[in-house]
Design a protein around this motif. Sequence first.
Motif, PDB file in Angstrom:
ATOM      1  N   CYS A  56       0.841  -1.198   0.000  1.00 12.75           N
ATOM      2  CA  CYS A  56       0.000   0.000   0.000  1.00 12.75           C
ATOM      3  C   CYS A  56       0.876   1.248   0.000  1.00 12.75           C
ATOM      4  N   GLY A  57       0.505   2.223  -0.793  1.00 13.03           N
ATOM      5  CA  GLY A  57       1.183   3.512  -0.769  1.00 13.03           C
ATOM      6  C   GLY A  57       0.807   4.288   0.478  1.00 13.03           C
ATOM      7  N   SER A  58       1.290   5.526   0.589  1.00 15.52           N
ATOM      8  CA  SER A  58       0.975   6.342   1.746  1.00 15.52           C
ATOM      9  C   SER A  58       0.844   7.798   1.316  1.00 15.52           C
ATOM     10  N   THR A  59       0.562   8.658   2.286  1.00 17.88           N
ATOM     11  CA  THR A  59       0.287  10.066   2.021  1.00 17.88           C
ATOM     12  C   THR A  59       0.915  10.918   3.116  1.00 17.88           C
ATOM     13  N   ILE A  60       0.601  12.219   3.082  1.00 16.46           N
ATOM     14  CA  ILE A  60       1.036  13.084   4.174  1.00 16.46           C
ATOM     15  C   ILE A  60       0.184  12.872   5.426  1.00 16.46           C
ATOM     16  N   GLY A  61      -0.921  12.120   5.313  1.00 17.13           N
ATOM     17  CA  GLY A  61      -1.831  11.936   6.438  1.00 17.13           C
ATOM     18  C   GLY A  61      -1.178  11.355   7.683  1.00 17.13           C
ATOM     19  N   PRO A  62      -0.600  10.143   7.601  1.00 17.71           N
ATOM     20  CA  PRO A  62       0.044   9.575   8.794  1.00 17.71           C
ATOM     21  C   PRO A  62       1.208  10.423   9.299  1.00 17.71           C
ATOM     22  N   ILE A  63       1.944  11.058   8.380  1.00 16.29           N
ATOM     23  CA  ILE A  63       3.077  11.887   8.787  1.00 16.29           C
ATOM     24  C   ILE A  63       2.595  13.095   9.582  1.00 16.29           C
ATOM     25  N   THR A  64       1.564  13.783   9.075  1.00 14.45           N
ATOM     26  CA  THR A  64       1.040  14.960   9.760  1.00 14.45           C
ATOM     27  C   THR A  64       0.438  14.588  11.108  1.00 14.45           C
ATOM     28  N   ALA A  65      -0.290  13.468  11.152  1.00 18.47           N
ATOM     29  CA  ALA A  65      -0.878  13.017  12.412  1.00 18.47           C
ATOM     30  C   ALA A  65       0.203  12.777  13.454  1.00 18.47           C
ATOM     31  N   ALA A  66       1.315  12.169  13.026  1.00 18.41           N
ATOM     32  CA  ALA A  66       2.403  11.883  13.955  1.00 18.41           C
ATOM     33  C   ALA A  66       3.148  13.149  14.374  1.00 18.41           C
ATOM     34  N   GLU A  67       3.270  14.111  13.461  1.00 18.73           N
ATOM     35  CA  GLU A  67       4.036  15.321  13.757  1.00 18.73           C
ATOM     36  C   GLU A  67       3.317  16.256  14.718  1.00 18.73           C
ATOM     37  N   ILE A  68       1.991  16.422  14.563  1.00 19.25           N
ATOM     38  CA  ILE A  68       1.282  17.421  15.384  1.00 19.25           C
ATOM     39  C   ILE A  68       0.186  16.810  16.244  1.00 19.25           C
ATOM     40  N   GLY A  69      -0.028  15.495  16.179  1.00 15.14           N
ATOM     41  CA  GLY A  69      -0.980  14.836  17.058  1.00 15.14           C
ATOM     42  C   GLY A  69      -2.424  15.164  16.787  1.00 15.14           C
ATOM     43  N   VAL A  70      -2.797  15.337  15.521  1.00 13.28           N
ATOM     44  CA  VAL A  70      -4.165  15.700  15.170  1.00 13.28           C
ATOM     45  C   VAL A  70      -4.894  14.493  14.585  1.00 13.28           C
ATOM     46  N   ARG A  71      -6.184  14.345  14.885  1.00 14.08           N
ATOM     47  CA  ARG A  71      -6.994  13.334  14.212  1.00 14.08           C
ATOM     48  C   ARG A  71      -6.939  13.582  12.712  1.00 14.08           C
TER      49      ARG A  71
END
Length: 437
Positions: free
Chosen positions: A380-395
């Motif tokens: 599976c590919g990925s996106t900025i979604g998991p990265i952003t969630a991990a960086e700033i702790g946002v849903r």
Amino acid sequence: MSDCNDLSQQLIDFIHQSPTPFHATGELARRLLDAGFERLALGENWNLQPYGRYFLTRNDSSLVAFTCADAAFTHRGFRMVGAHTDSPCLRVKPNPELSQKGYFQLGVEVYGGALLNPWFDRDLSLAGRVSYRSTEGTLRSALLDLRDPVAVIPSLAIHLNREVNEKQSINPQTQLPPILALCAEDEAPDFRAQLKRWLTPEHGDIDQVLDYELSFYDTQAPAKIGLNREFIASARLDNLLSCFAGLSALIANSDKADQKAPCLLVCNDHEEVGSQSSSGAQGPLLATVLERILGEREALTICMENSLMISADNAHGIHPNFADRHDSKHGPLLNAGPVIKLNSNQRYATNSETSALFRHLCEQAQVPCQSFVVRSDMACGSTIGPITAAEIGVRTLDIGVPTFGMHSIRELAGSEDVTYLQRALNQFMQLPVLPFS
């Protein structure tokens, strides 16, 4: 249908003006200025006002735009949309000049996971950023977009490669350098000198071109195609389509003095190569902006708990000629609405709460939505979604418009899906309170 056609044409115009991340960011900035947003600089003090509208850029290739609410907006959180400005392409090397068998060529490096076969036999132009020393001795940068076709990568005739239709392996070092001109083998042109000639009519103070970040691109303009013009064919739909939809939703919700929560759009560079840069999602850009808006760590933590990020990046539509490459229960159709992207191994950041909210918003906006899960026997590919969630702790929620030919030099999406995505994001940005405990 008229709204769909109008929005599709606006997207086409946006992509046509955006052959590189630098140009895309410049076009986003221009449209924000026209809509009344104020430009900020990361290296200067800010004086943010209640209900103000602002944006900033980094490296000329990433952008953050946001609206403020009143002084108590920390507890309301942000309605955030994330996308990326870069696309797979061919980048010109630092010492690119090649002279072989009487032809002038440029050495190129593949940027991102490009689908290489479609790059052959295309009318190519050059665009990007050029840094130079002026005649006054100062260092400056300028954007370049030649527009005209100046290069081509010819295919090898089938008579010289009889097995090409059975198997095709491309060596990017030896088979991708584009041809620009005829020249003697001992007379390869100086590419930096050529860049100076191209830039001088608009920037006449150039002493010497020092460096550049230039990409080849297909000069064929984006177009609506199909018997009923139900498709959009274009380069860079991944992910300029999402940048455009996010921008449209932000501007549409930016002039409401009674808005209940602030909204934010982040368009990062370097997603196609891992996002690890100062202007990528794995860099400090978004966190830095949020910290400066909110002023302290505690306020940022509270705000992120009351915020939601929608990571918008194209999804794989089920291809009628390759339907077996999809899970039979998760094959998104073009023009059937945005796709919720799920992966239990966190390649996408969607969870049951965020997907449920998006389904609810789509129902309210009268927008159909779909789901995508990759086959269990495929990566599976990925996106900025998991990265952003991990960086700033946002849903975070990962969605996207279904697309054919992703990472090709010419991709295909549904024209109605542009409207569907914009309406869904618009509904999201109007959400006064997130229904999470």
